[in-house]
Write a protein that holds these residues in place. Structure first.
Motif, short mmCIF file in Angstrom:
data_model
loop_
_atom_site.label_atom_id
_atom_site.label_comp_id
_atom_site.label_asym_id
_atom_site.label_seq_id
_atom_site.Cartn_x
_atom_site.Cartn_y
_atom_site.Cartn_z
N GLN A 13 -31.52 -54.20 82.81
CA GLN A 13 -30.11 -54.48 83.05
C GLN A 13 -29.69 -55.76 82.33
O GLN A 13 -30.45 -56.73 82.27
N CYS A 14 -28.48 -55.71 81.78
CA CYS A 14 -27.95 -56.88 81.07
C CYS A 14 -27.56 -57.95 82.09
O CYS A 14 -27.12 -57.65 83.20
N ALA A 15 -27.72 -59.17 81.65
CA ALA A 15 -27.33 -60.28 82.52
C ALA A 15 -25.81 -60.30 82.67
O ALA A 15 -25.08 -60.03 81.71
N PRO A 16 -25.29 -60.59 83.84
CA PRO A 16 -23.83 -60.60 84.01
C PRO A 16 -23.18 -61.71 83.18
O PRO A 16 -23.71 -62.82 83.06
N LYS A 17 -22.04 -61.37 82.59
CA LYS A 17 -21.34 -62.34 81.77
C LYS A 17 -20.72 -63.42 82.66
O LYS A 17 -20.24 -63.13 83.76
N PRO A 18 -20.72 -64.66 82.17
CA PRO A 18 -20.09 -65.72 82.98
C PRO A 18 -18.58 -65.54 83.03
O PRO A 18 -17.95 -65.16 82.05
N ARG A 19 -18.04 -65.77 84.18
CA ARG A 19 -16.60 -65.62 84.34
C ARG A 19 -15.86 -66.76 83.65
O ARG A 19 -16.34 -67.90 83.63
N CYS A 20 -14.71 -66.41 83.10
CA CYS A 20 -13.90 -67.43 82.43
C CYS A 20 -13.24 -68.32 83.48
O CYS A 20 -12.90 -67.87 84.58
N ALA A 21 -13.07 -69.56 83.10
CA ALA A 21 -12.40 -70.50 84.00
C ALA A 21 -10.94 -70.10 84.14
O ALA A 21 -10.30 -69.66 83.18
N PRO A 22 -10.37 -70.21 85.32
CA PRO A 22 -8.96 -69.82 85.49
C PRO A 22 -8.04 -70.72 84.68
O PRO A 22 -8.23 -71.94 84.60
N LYS A 23 -7.05 -70.10 84.06
CA LYS A 23 -6.10 -70.86 83.26
C LYS A 23 -5.19 -71.67 84.18
O LYS A 23 -4.80 -71.20 85.25
N PRO A 24 -4.84 -72.88 83.75
CA PRO A 24 -3.91 -73.68 84.58
C PRO A 24 -2.52 -73.06 84.56
O PRO A 24 -2.03 -72.59 83.53
N ARG A 25 -1.92 -73.05 85.71
CA ARG A 25 -0.59 -72.47 85.81
C ARG A 25 0.44 -73.40 85.19
O ARG A 25 0.33 -74.62 85.29
N CYS A 26 1.40 -72.78 84.54
CA CYS A 26 2.46 -73.57 83.91
C CYS A 26 3.41 -74.08 84.99
O CYS A 26 3.64 -73.43 86.02
N ALA A 27 3.94 -75.24 84.71
CA ALA A 27 4.91 -75.81 85.65
C ALA A 27 6.17 -74.97 85.63
O ALA A 27 6.58 -74.46 84.58
N PRO A 28 6.80 -74.78 86.77
CA PRO A 28 8.02 -73.95 86.78
C PRO A 28 9.14 -74.60 85.98
O PRO A 28 9.32 -75.82 86.00
N LYS A 29 9.84 -73.78 85.24
CA LYS A 29 10.93 -74.28 84.42
C LYS A 29 12.09 -74.71 85.32
O LYS A 29 12.37 -74.07 86.33
N PRO A 30 12.75 -75.79 84.93
CA PRO A 30 13.91 -76.21 85.74
C PRO A 30 15.05 -75.21 85.60
O PRO A 30 15.30 -74.67 84.52
N ARG A 31 15.66 -74.94 86.71
CA ARG A 31 16.76 -73.99 86.69
C ARG A 31 17.99 -74.61 86.03
O ARG A 31 18.25 -75.80 86.15
N CYS A 32 18.68 -73.75 85.32
CA CYS A 32 19.90 -74.22 84.66
C CYS A 32 21.00 -74.44 85.68
O CYS A 32 21.07 -73.75 86.70
N ALA A 33 21.82 -75.39 85.38
CA ALA A 33 22.95 -75.66 86.27
C ALA A 33 23.91 -74.49 86.21
O ALA A 33 24.11 -73.88 85.16
N PRO A 34 24.50 -74.13 87.33
CA PRO A 34 25.42 -73.00 87.31
C PRO A 34 26.64 -73.29 86.45
O PRO A 34 27.18 -74.39 86.45
N LYS A 35 27.03 -72.29 85.70
CA LYS A 35 28.18 -72.45 84.83
C LYS A 35 29.45 -72.48 85.67
O LYS A 35 29.57 -71.76 86.67
N PRO A 36 30.37 -73.31 85.27
CA PRO A 36 31.64 -73.34 86.02
C PRO A 36 32.41 -72.05 85.81
O PRO A 36 32.46 -71.51 84.70
#
Length: 207
Positions: A103-126
């Motif tokens: 049996q093949c050796a199990p592949k190492p799991r990839c490190a989890p990617k860092p989550r991107c910061a949430p984008k700031p919401r746009c101000a509502p248009k008048p």
């Protein structure tokens, strides 16, 4: 024929027992039965008494000349020799099982990617200011007719553009009734200019 006359009647049970035993050994054809009847007459009383006492038995072994008159038994055909059995077939040797694959050796799991910061919401248009609603378009007044009331409705339609045709006729009729005669004559004079009927031209308003 003399021997056949000595035979006891068929009601004799001892004779029936003897004939049945004789027929079972030598056959049931006519010649065998005739010989059986002759043989019954040659038997002694002691031999006949044995058949009277017994039921169906085999014939009594007779000695001397009596047995010589008995027909020989039919010889049975010799049985065929049994066929030799076939030798059992040799079973094939089983194939060796393949060795299990490593049996093949199990592949190492990839490190989890860092989550991107949430984008700031746009101000509502008048919201844009609502446009003012357009004033309802007035219908065309139509031509001048030879009827003063219809000429009055031409002017009334211009002043009240948003009315339905039914409301226009209803409210216009009420306004025409409340209108004084001097103002009604104004619309009647317009009708005199258009009419060609001499009877309409003879009215006071048209003079």
């Amino acid at each position: 024929m003399a021997d056949m006359q000595r035979v006891s009647p068929s009601t004799n049970k001892a004779f029936e027992t003897f004939i049945n035993a004789y027929a079972s050994q030598y056959g049931n054809d006519t010649l065998s039965l005739i010989q059986g009847g002759k043989l019954w007459n040659r038997l002694s009383e002691t031999q006949k008494n044995k058949y009277r006492r017994m039921g169906r038995v085999q014939l009594v072994n007779m000695e001397g000349d009596d047995c010589m008159s008995c027909p020989q038994k039919r010889r049975r055909k010799p049985r065929c020799a049994p066929k030799p059995r076939c030798a059992p077939k040799m079973r094939c040797a089983r194939k060796p099982r393949c060795a299990p694959k490593p049996q093949c050796a199990p592949k190492p799991r990839c490190a989890p990617k860092p989550r991107c910061a949430p984008k700031p919401r746009c101000a509502p248009k008048p919201r844009c200011a609502r446009k003012p609603r357009c004033a309802p378009k007035c219908q065309k007044p139509g031509p001048v007719t030879n009827n003063g009331y219809l000429n009055f409705l031409r002017v009334y339609r211009r002043k009240h553009c948003g009315l339905n045709p039914n409301d226009l006729v209803t409210k216009g009729a009420r306004a025409w009734v409340r209108l004084p005669e001097c103002k009604k004559d104004r619309y009647r004079r317009q009708a005199c200019k258009v009419t060609c009927n001499p009877r309409h031209q003879r009215r006071k308003e048209c003079r």
